[in-house]
Design a protein around this motif. Structure first.
Motif, PDB file in Angstrom:
ATOM      1  N   HIS A  31       0.833  -1.211   0.000  1.00  0.00           N
ATOM      2  CA  HIS A  31       0.000   0.000   0.000  1.00  0.00           C
ATOM      3  C   HIS A  31       0.868   1.262   0.000  1.00  0.00           C
ATOM      4  O   HIS A  31       0.529   2.260  -0.653  1.00  0.00           O
ATOM      5  N   ALA A  32       1.989   1.209   0.734  1.00  0.00           N
ATOM      6  CA  ALA A  32       2.887   2.358   0.761  1.00  0.00           C
ATOM      7  C   ALA A  32       3.468   2.638  -0.621  1.00  0.00           C
ATOM      8  O   ALA A  32       3.628   3.794  -1.024  1.00  0.00           O
ATOM      9  N   ALA A  33       3.783   1.575  -1.352  1.00  0.00           N
ATOM     10  CA  ALA A  33       4.349   1.733  -2.692  1.00  0.00           C
ATOM     11  C   ALA A  33       3.276   2.049  -3.726  1.00  0.00           C
ATOM     12  O   ALA A  33       3.536   2.774  -4.697  1.00  0.00           O
ATOM     13  N   HIS A  34       2.072   1.508  -3.521  1.00  0.00           N
ATOM     14  CA  HIS A  34       0.979   1.687  -4.483  1.00  0.00           C
ATOM     15  C   HIS A  34      -0.305   1.971  -3.697  1.00  0.00           C
ATOM     16  O   HIS A  34      -1.040   1.042  -3.350  1.00  0.00           O
ATOM     17  N   PRO A  35      -0.600   3.228  -3.390  1.00  0.00           N
ATOM     18  CA  PRO A  35      -1.740   3.583  -2.539  1.00  0.00           C
ATOM     19  C   PRO A  35      -3.087   3.039  -3.013  1.00  0.00           C
ATOM     20  O   PRO A  35      -4.008   2.876  -2.205  1.00  0.00           O
ATOM     21  N   ASP A  36      -3.211   2.747  -4.283  1.00  0.00           N
ATOM     22  CA  ASP A  36      -4.464   2.183  -4.785  1.00  0.00           C
ATOM     23  C   ASP A  36      -4.630   0.707  -4.409  1.00  0.00           C
ATOM     24  O   ASP A  36      -5.730   0.154  -4.514  1.00  0.00           O
ATOM     25  N   ASP A  37      -3.532   0.075  -3.985  1.00  0.00           N
ATOM     26  CA  ASP A  37      -3.571  -1.325  -3.573  1.00  0.00           C
ATOM     27  C   ASP A  37      -3.978  -1.384  -2.099  1.00  0.00           C
ATOM     28  O   ASP A  37      -3.168  -1.128  -1.216  1.00  0.00           O
ATOM     29  N   GLU A  38      -5.244  -1.724  -1.858  1.00  0.00           N
ATOM     30  CA  GLU A  38      -5.761  -1.750  -0.485  1.00  0.00           C
ATOM     31  C   GLU A  38      -5.775  -3.156   0.109  1.00  0.00           C
ATOM     32  O   GLU A  38      -6.290  -3.361   1.198  1.00  0.00           O
ATOM     33  N   GLY A  39      -5.198  -4.116  -0.624  1.00  0.00           N
ATOM     34  CA  GLY A  39      -5.081  -5.458  -0.072  1.00  0.00           C
ATOM     35  C   GLY A  39      -6.223  -6.374  -0.453  1.00  0.00           C
ATOM     36  O   GLY A  39      -7.043  -6.073  -1.322  1.00  0.00           O
ATOM     37  N   THR A  40      -6.285  -7.498   0.232  1.00  0.00           N
ATOM     38  CA  THR A  40      -7.217  -8.577  -0.092  1.00  0.00           C
ATOM     39  C   THR A  40      -8.646  -8.259   0.313  1.00  0.00           C
ATOM     40  O   THR A  40      -8.892  -7.717   1.393  1.00  0.00           O
ATOM     41  N   GLY A  80     -10.092  -3.369   6.665  1.00  0.00           N
ATOM     42  CA  GLY A  80     -11.252  -2.504   6.874  1.00  0.00           C
ATOM     43  C   GLY A  80     -12.180  -2.379   5.674  1.00  0.00           C
ATOM     44  O   GLY A  80     -13.105  -1.568   5.694  1.00  0.00           O
ATOM     45  N   HIS A  81     -11.960  -3.195   4.647  1.00  0.00           N
ATOM     46  CA  HIS A  81     -12.661  -2.976   3.384  1.00  0.00           C
ATOM     47  C   HIS A  81     -14.176  -3.058   3.513  1.00  0.00           C
ATOM     48  O   HIS A  81     -14.907  -2.286   2.867  1.00  0.00           O
ATOM     49  N   LEU A  82     -14.694  -3.974   4.344  1.00  0.00           N
ATOM     50  CA  LEU A  82     -16.137  -4.106   4.481  1.00  0.00           C
ATOM     51  C   LEU A  82     -16.749  -2.840   5.070  1.00  0.00           C
ATOM     52  O   LEU A  82     -17.812  -2.382   4.620  1.00  0.00           O
ATOM     53  N   LEU A  83     -16.089  -2.240   6.044  1.00  0.00           N
ATOM     54  CA  LEU A  83     -16.602  -1.005   6.628  1.00  0.00           C
ATOM     55  C   LEU A  83     -16.543   0.143   5.624  1.00  0.00           C
ATOM     56  O   LEU A  83     -17.476   0.954   5.537  1.00  0.00           O
ATOM     57  N   PHE A  84     -15.479   0.205   4.856  1.00  0.00           N
ATOM     58  CA  PHE A  84     -15.398   1.246   3.832  1.00  0.00           C
ATOM     59  C   PHE A  84     -16.495   1.055   2.779  1.00  0.00           C
ATOM     60  O   PHE A  84     -17.065   2.029   2.282  1.00  0.00           O
ATOM     61  N   ALA A  85     -16.794  -0.200   2.466  1.00  0.00           N
ATOM     62  CA  ALA A  85     -17.870  -0.479   1.504  1.00  0.00           C
ATOM     63  C   ALA A  85     -19.223  -0.043   2.062  1.00  0.00           C
ATOM     64  O   ALA A  85     -20.084   0.449   1.322  1.00  0.00           O
TER      65      ALA A  85
END
Length: 240
Positions: A31-40, A80-85
């Motif tokens: 994520h630090a290298a590619h901010p658009d990459d928010e993980g799994t 945190g992806h579910l909460l962001f969704a």
């Protein structure tokens, strides 16, 4: 109510804190290298997140939840992806994601900071071990909806035992129940347990959770038996 399952899952590295610390440390670097990459996004191959969101939307349409005030506690929040969704779907109530991995919490906080700059309502994250720590002031009077999207699965893969000599997954339900308001819900997603097995784990005699509904997924038939890869169940917290 069915008896508690007697068969446990075989222990795996996915049930260890070291595994998740390492996994989220790597996602932090990415994520630090590619901010658009928010993980799994967990269970993305089964569209589980979308199905949970649709189920919550239905509960809102039926007046059982409020998009302006319903509160959400995400157990084992990961990135945190579910909460962001949920925020993207215009749920405005208080949201907190907790995880026992400090790297997970740092990742979610970094992603959240970026989304807040873009105008999204804040989501909070805290480092917390549900099996070994008491809830903080954030518990208040409890939460309207507790979310579990694979956390019980991971705990079920741990070979650790508690002071009573039980596999630690056996103590999970009792730790979850007090986090939910009376009349609130636990919505849990699993790829390791069937719907019947989840009901046996969470709807027990003397317990505070009562089965409410099951989210529909595509099913498959093999060897004359019908099943599905992922299941999501909703339980309601009773008074007690």
């Amino acid at each position: 109510m069915a008896p508690l399952p007697t068969d446990h899952l075989s222990p795996s590295e996915l049930g260890t804190k070291d595994y998740w610390d390492s996994a989220y440390s790597l996602e932090l670097q990415n994520h630090a290298a590619h901010p658009d990459d928010e993980g799994t996004i967990w269970f993305s191959d089964a569209s589980a997140e979308e199905r949970v969101l649709a189920h919550l939307e239905t509960l809102s349409d039926e007046g059982m939840l409020s998009k302006t005030s319903t509160t959400f506690l995400d157990l084992g929040t990961g990135n945190g992806h579910l909460l962001f969704a949920l925020r993207e779907d215009e749920w405005e109530g208080s949201m907190l994601g907790v995880d026992y991995s400090a790297a997970s919490v740092e990742l979610a906080q970094r992603i959240g900071a970026g989304r807040k700059e873009e105008g999204q309502v804040e989501v909070r994250f805290e480092e917390w071990d549900i099996l070994n720590e008491q809830a903080g002031e954030w518990l208040g009077e409890g939460w309207d909806v507790a979310l579990d999207k694979g956390t019980f699965d991971a705990i079920s893969l741990s070979g650790q035992v508690d002071e009573q000599g039980r596999r630690i997954c056996e103590g999970y339900r009792a730790r979850v129940e007090p986090l939910i308001k009376i009349g609130g819900r636990l919505i849990i997603t699993s790829c390791n347990w069937t719907s019947d097995e989840l009901r046996a784990w969470f709807e027990v005699e003397g317990g505070l959770l009562e089965y409410e509904a099951s989210v529909k997924y595509p099913s498959f038939t093999f060897g004359g038996k019908t099943g599905q890869q992922v299941c999501t169940l909703s339980f309601m917290r009773k008074s007690g």
